[in-house]
Design an enzyme around this catalytic site. Structure first.
Site, PDB file in Angstrom:
ATOM      1  N   THR A  46       6.773   5.649  33.477  1.00 20.41           N
ATOM      2  CA  THR A  46       7.101   6.684  33.331  1.00 20.41           C
ATOM      3  C   THR A  46       7.593   6.705  31.665  1.00 20.41           C
ATOM      4  O   THR A  46       7.068   5.570  31.019  1.00 20.41           O
ATOM      5  CB  THR A  46       8.347   7.113  34.006  1.00 20.41           C
ATOM      6  OG1 THR A  46       8.735   8.247  33.764  1.00 20.41           O
ATOM      7  CG2 THR A  46       9.675   6.136  33.853  1.00 20.41           C
ATOM      8  N   ASN A  47       8.688   7.459  31.354  1.00 21.30           N
ATOM      9  CA  ASN A  47       8.950   7.544  29.961  1.00 21.30           C
ATOM     10  C   ASN A  47      10.406   7.887  30.005  1.00 21.30           C
ATOM     11  O   ASN A  47      10.949   7.983  30.842  1.00 21.30           O
ATOM     12  CB  ASN A  47       8.057   8.353  28.961  1.00 21.30           C
ATOM     13  CG  ASN A  47       8.086   9.724  29.499  1.00 21.30           C
ATOM     14  OD1 ASN A  47       9.224  10.387  29.534  1.00 21.30           O
ATOM     15  ND2 ASN A  47       6.770  10.386  30.011  1.00 21.30           N
ATOM     16  N   ARG A  48      10.908   7.859  28.519  1.00 21.19           N
ATOM     17  CA  ARG A  48      12.408   7.939  28.557  1.00 21.19           C
ATOM     18  C   ARG A  48      12.965   9.425  28.538  1.00 21.19           C
ATOM     19  O   ARG A  48      14.026   9.660  28.261  1.00 21.19           O
ATOM     20  CB  ARG A  48      12.830   7.203  27.114  1.00 21.19           C
ATOM     21  CG  ARG A  48      12.672   5.782  27.402  1.00 21.19           C
ATOM     22  CD  ARG A  48      13.008   5.096  25.976  1.00 21.19           C
ATOM     23  NE  ARG A  48      14.218   5.605  25.513  1.00 21.19           N
ATOM     24  CZ  ARG A  48      14.694   5.320  24.184  1.00 21.19           C
ATOM     25  NH1 ARG A  48      14.075   4.736  23.290  1.00 21.19           N
ATOM     26  NH2 ARG A  48      16.099   5.595  23.786  1.00 21.19           N
ATOM     27  N   SER A  49      12.049  10.468  28.914  1.00 22.38           N
ATOM     28  CA  SER A  49      12.526  11.763  28.866  1.00 22.38           C
ATOM     29  C   SER A  49      13.695  12.093  30.038  1.00 22.38           C
ATOM     30  O   SER A  49      13.382  11.430  31.010  1.00 22.38           O
ATOM     31  CB  SER A  49      11.357  12.705  29.002  1.00 22.38           C
ATOM     32  OG  SER A  49      11.828  14.107  29.753  1.00 22.38           O
TER      33      SER A  49
END
Ligand code: C5P
Length: 212
Positions: free
Chosen positions: A13-16
């Site tokens: 995933t990512n940091r959003s």
């Protein structure tokens, strides 16, 4: 964000945080729009009056967008879609071993570009999180993705980007206007995006016939 499963317990995933997208959904609903919020996993509450559709992966999000895009008149793409996904997700938990492990990733579809290709008279807004050459990249995206507005930010700037309550963006419009904004709350940024949407929409609409 979207989550791309590797096996039943691990994912990419990512940091959003989702805060920017939720702020836009909330502001639009407050202005009286009928809002459908297609969202990856977040810790946020559903804004009042918003219909929420939960998805997990980019592929799920693509399907949800394809289903609902035709019903929309304005589409705002604020999701941080994972660019790659595991090519062969495992149905069972990957076992720990002593050898190196190589992950084979394949690209996800560009949901925005795909939807906007046949946008008709819908107004489409995209986001661009950049680390360099912000204006140049944003203008390129405006054309390449067939959008009417790109909301661009330098995610390396202090007070901008992921998981913050503030953002520093420039709005690049199809009609050539660049609107740099100061550091604002994401709530306020959402209002300014919608103001720009209203401006572009009013310019596109034929003048109302005079009532006699
Ligand atoms: O190309 P880039 O990822 O910088 O473009 C960002 C914009 O495209 C955002 O509006 C994002 O929501 C959208 N996007 C998408 N599908 C992807 C990647 C980005 O809809 N796979």
């Amino acid at each position: 964000p979207t989550c791309e499963d590797l096996d039943p317990v691990r994912y990419i995933t990512n940091r959003s945080s989702g805060k920017m997208g939720y702020a836009v959904a909330e502001a639009a609903a407050r202005r009286g729009a009928r809002v459908i919020l297609i969202t990856g996993p977040t810790a946020l509450e559903t804004p009042a009056g918003v219909e929420r559709v939960d998805v997990r992966s980019a592929e799920d999000m693509r399907r949800a967008v394809q289903e609902r895009f035709p019903q929309s008149s304005i589409a705002i793409f604020a999701a941080a879609v994972a660019d790659y996904r595991p090519a062969e997700p495992h149905t069972q938990k990957l076992k720990r071993g002593k050898d190196e492990l190589t992950l084979h990733l394949e690209p996800n579809p560009d949901i925005l570009a795909e939807a906007a290709r046949n946008k008709g008279d819908r107004l489409v807004v995209g986001f661009a999180a950049e680390t360099d050459h912000v204006a140049e990249n944003a203008r390129k995206k405006l054309a390449a993705k067939n959008t009417d507005l790109i909301v661009a930010n330098d995610v390396t700037a202090e007070g901008a980007g992921f998981d913050m309550d503030t953002n520093i963006v420039t709005l690049f419009a199809r009609d050539g206007r660049d609107l740099p904004l100061p550091k604002l709350s994401k709530r306020e940024v959402a209002e300014r995006i919608l103001d720009e949407v209203v401006r572009l929409r009013s310019a596109a609409l034929p003048a109302r016939p005079a009532v006699v």
